[in-house]
Design an enzyme around this catalytic site. Sequence first.
Site, short mmCIF file in Angstrom:
data_model
loop_
_atom_site.label_atom_id
_atom_site.label_comp_id
_atom_site.label_asym_id
_atom_site.label_seq_id
_atom_site.Cartn_x
_atom_site.Cartn_y
_atom_site.Cartn_z
N CYS A 2 70.24 -47.46 14.62
CA CYS A 2 68.90 -47.20 15.10
C CYS A 2 68.44 -48.43 15.85
O CYS A 2 69.13 -49.44 15.87
CB CYS A 2 67.96 -46.98 13.91
SG CYS A 2 68.58 -45.77 12.72
N ARG A 27 70.40 -46.84 21.30
CA ARG A 27 70.98 -47.05 19.97
C ARG A 27 70.86 -45.81 19.09
O ARG A 27 71.42 -45.76 17.99
CB ARG A 27 70.28 -48.20 19.27
CG ARG A 27 70.35 -49.51 20.02
CD ARG A 27 69.65 -50.59 19.24
NE ARG A 27 70.36 -50.89 18.01
CZ ARG A 27 71.35 -51.76 17.91
NH1 ARG A 27 71.73 -52.42 18.97
NH2 ARG A 27 71.94 -51.97 16.77
N TRP A 75 68.77 -42.79 14.65
CA TRP A 75 69.96 -41.95 14.76
C TRP A 75 70.33 -41.63 13.33
O TRP A 75 70.75 -42.50 12.58
CB TRP A 75 71.07 -42.70 15.47
CG TRP A 75 72.27 -41.88 15.80
CD1 TRP A 75 72.44 -41.04 16.86
CD2 TRP A 75 73.50 -41.84 15.08
NE1 TRP A 75 73.69 -40.49 16.83
CE2 TRP A 75 74.36 -40.95 15.75
CE3 TRP A 75 73.96 -42.46 13.92
CZ2 TRP A 75 75.64 -40.67 15.30
CZ3 TRP A 75 75.23 -42.18 13.47
CH2 TRP A 75 76.07 -41.30 14.17
N ASN A 101 67.70 -50.23 9.89
CA ASN A 101 68.89 -49.75 10.60
C ASN A 101 70.08 -50.06 9.70
O ASN A 101 70.24 -51.21 9.29
CB ASN A 101 69.01 -50.49 11.94
CG ASN A 101 70.31 -50.17 12.67
OD1 ASN A 101 70.92 -49.13 12.42
ND2 ASN A 101 70.72 -51.06 13.54
N GLY A 102 70.89 -49.05 9.39
CA GLY A 102 72.04 -49.28 8.51
C GLY A 102 72.09 -48.21 7.45
O GLY A 102 71.49 -47.14 7.60
N GLU A 482 90.82 -42.61 28.99
CA GLU A 482 89.43 -43.02 29.19
C GLU A 482 88.71 -42.05 30.14
O GLU A 482 87.54 -41.74 29.94
CB GLU A 482 89.38 -44.47 29.70
CG GLU A 482 88.01 -44.98 30.08
CD GLU A 482 86.97 -45.01 28.96
OE1 GLU A 482 87.32 -44.73 27.80
OE2 GLU A 482 85.80 -45.27 29.26
N LYS A 486 85.37 -40.05 29.04
CA LYS A 486 84.12 -40.10 29.81
C LYS A 486 83.62 -38.69 30.09
O LYS A 486 82.44 -38.39 29.94
CB LYS A 486 84.30 -40.82 31.16
CG LYS A 486 84.32 -42.31 31.21
CD LYS A 486 83.07 -43.03 30.79
CE LYS A 486 83.00 -43.19 29.34
NZ LYS A 486 83.41 -44.21 28.56
N GLU A 489 82.28 -37.05 26.94
CA GLU A 489 81.04 -37.66 26.45
C GLU A 489 79.81 -37.18 27.21
O GLU A 489 78.78 -36.91 26.60
CB GLU A 489 81.11 -39.19 26.57
CG GLU A 489 81.99 -39.85 25.53
CD GLU A 489 82.06 -41.36 25.70
OE1 GLU A 489 82.04 -42.06 24.68
OE2 GLU A 489 82.16 -41.85 26.84
N HIS A 505 105.55 -30.65 26.28
CA HIS A 505 105.84 -30.45 24.86
C HIS A 505 104.69 -29.75 24.13
O HIS A 505 104.58 -29.85 22.91
CB HIS A 505 106.14 -31.79 24.19
CG HIS A 505 107.38 -32.45 24.72
ND1 HIS A 505 108.62 -31.86 24.64
CD2 HIS A 505 107.57 -33.63 25.36
CE1 HIS A 505 109.53 -32.65 25.20
NE2 HIS A 505 108.91 -33.74 25.66
N LYS A 604 75.18 -45.65 21.13
CA LYS A 604 75.86 -46.74 21.82
C LYS A 604 76.66 -47.59 20.86
O LYS A 604 77.77 -48.02 21.15
CB LYS A 604 74.81 -47.60 22.54
CG LYS A 604 75.39 -48.78 23.31
CD LYS A 604 76.07 -48.31 24.56
CE LYS A 604 76.65 -49.42 25.38
NZ LYS A 604 77.67 -48.88 26.31
#
Length: 609
Positions: A2, A27, A75, A101-102, A482, A486, A489, A505, A604
């Site tokens: 957060c 965040r 979050w 936060n945590g 990557e 992207k 996301e 395969h 993030k």
Amino acid sequence: MCGIVGYTGPREAGPILIEGLGRLEYRGYDSAGIALVDEEGALFVEKKAGKLVNLQAAIADRTPHASLGVAHTRWATHGRPNDLNAHPHQDCTGEITVVHNGIIENFRELRDELEARGHALRSETDTEALAHLVEDAYQGDLSAAVREALGRVEGAYALVVMHRGERSRLIGARHNVPLVVGLNGEESFLASDVAAILAHTDKVVFLQEGDIADVRPTGVTITSLTGEPLDRPVSTIDWTPEAAEKGGHATFMEKEIHEQPEALAQSLAGRVSPAGGVAAPELDEMADTFRRVTRVELVACGTAYYAAMVGAAALQEWTGLPSRVTVGSEFRYSPPPVDTNTLVVAVTQSGETADTIAPTRWAREQGCPIVAITNTVGSAITREADAVMFLQAGPEIAVAASKTFVTQVTTLVTLAATIAKARGAMAEAAELELGAALRHLPEAAARTLELAAHVPAMAQRYAGSRGFMFIGRGYSFPAALEGALKLKEVSYIHAEGYAAGELKHGPISLLDAECPLVAVATRSRVYDKLMSNVMEGRARDARVIAVATEGDEAIGRFADEVVFVPPTHEALSPVLAVIPLQLFAYHTALARGNDVDQPRNLAKSVTVE
Ligand code: G6P
């Protein structure tokens, strides 16, 4: 994870806190809240589910005059993202307010015990227990009460606590989750990171694990959890507030993609000499260690993991040391065998990713030498490492990483060359060839952006696809991974990244006219092999989008769409190849109407397991 911001000083706290929250929304952003102590000592609290605009609308005409306050963007980890579970939280009396936060790991026991003692907890959160613990411990000194309460808490936290009766004081505490104090003469701040307060001050104190900060308008006193005074340096941050703004672009992601040439130049500063020598001065003290190690274990998550794949390949190729990368959450519980001759390299943009920090800490306890690669000065990972290489990429605000991927790759490549040189494994000609390519890279990245001018139109044409398959071989494989990440996301379209040889395969069965094949087909030792795989896809009706090296005239025969990138050193090819893929993901997301800077369900920096 957060975002937290707190203010004490002579100015209006409300607007300062709301502006700070805006800078922290990356965040986490499922709800937001604010608590202010007004001039009469009355507490004003408003909390709203959803993005910050909802909170702003709710307080628009009724924000009280106040010079003390805290705010939070959430979050969710414990408790659904609704108004009630949004922070701040209060104790039974309404005197004490907490933002956190945590994760408080023993929160169930604490809540049961508090309820048994008659406390009424209103939300489903772990955080609310903290407010009630402080209530029980409070005897006129908020700092002492917070220290006592935290003695009961297991888990990770950054928190800010205020008391309605102590009208200019904030108490901050940090344990495994970032928190900084900002100082500006007659006013002070607490925040999850400097981006939230940079508009007001560049003087900050990075709190360390277990620090308790007693913050008053004119300064801060820091103690340990047991009350011993601690000295922490005041750092001057040279990021301008503008560096954290969008700088004329529609979104942070677009801005950060376009500032990659500059980020690369900054990142390489001091690491490549004009003559082409490659060296990282911050690793000087590690030379003996680099000579004695027998293998390298890299640890990272998400985008950093793909950058670390490039690093592992370069390390193995140039030093001859067995080198591999493991995602942090796997390393933590199924660690590879390590000993004091195993170099561990932790790669993390934020420096705060719990899944990366825990295995790094474990490796340090086993006696492994540690190198950390991070963008964040003062972050937790820096305290676990014998040496730190900073990305020097400037703040990255968009949730989807861009400039930190390319700078991670160049920093890792620099590390690989430094180790190879220390071991006498890199010939001077090879070093100079790499050095020349690194020096040219910012310019090549700028040219790549120009060459990708048609990518927005291309993304429009493909935005309705069912899915995408990205392929690459060798150094282009991490770029393919990557590129797929992207796209997932920000566009929410399913995309897979595969080693091109694996296509046949299994995943080839997914290909048809609705599932394009994106081939990272830059010049390399395995170019011809990759082309065979592209042909396999084409034979299944897949449309082919290729990223190829300028001057590759044959590629048009294999691909429906081509984006060219300039030639470069093979180990640096992912830096350039990823740029059109970032733009493709970005414009596909825009075409689908998505919020690119804050994609759904993501954050993030993930400071929980
Ligand atoms: C989160 C972010 C990713 C990022 C990953 C690792 O999941 O959404 O974009 O790659 O964390 O972050 P780090 O700060 O450790 O590089």
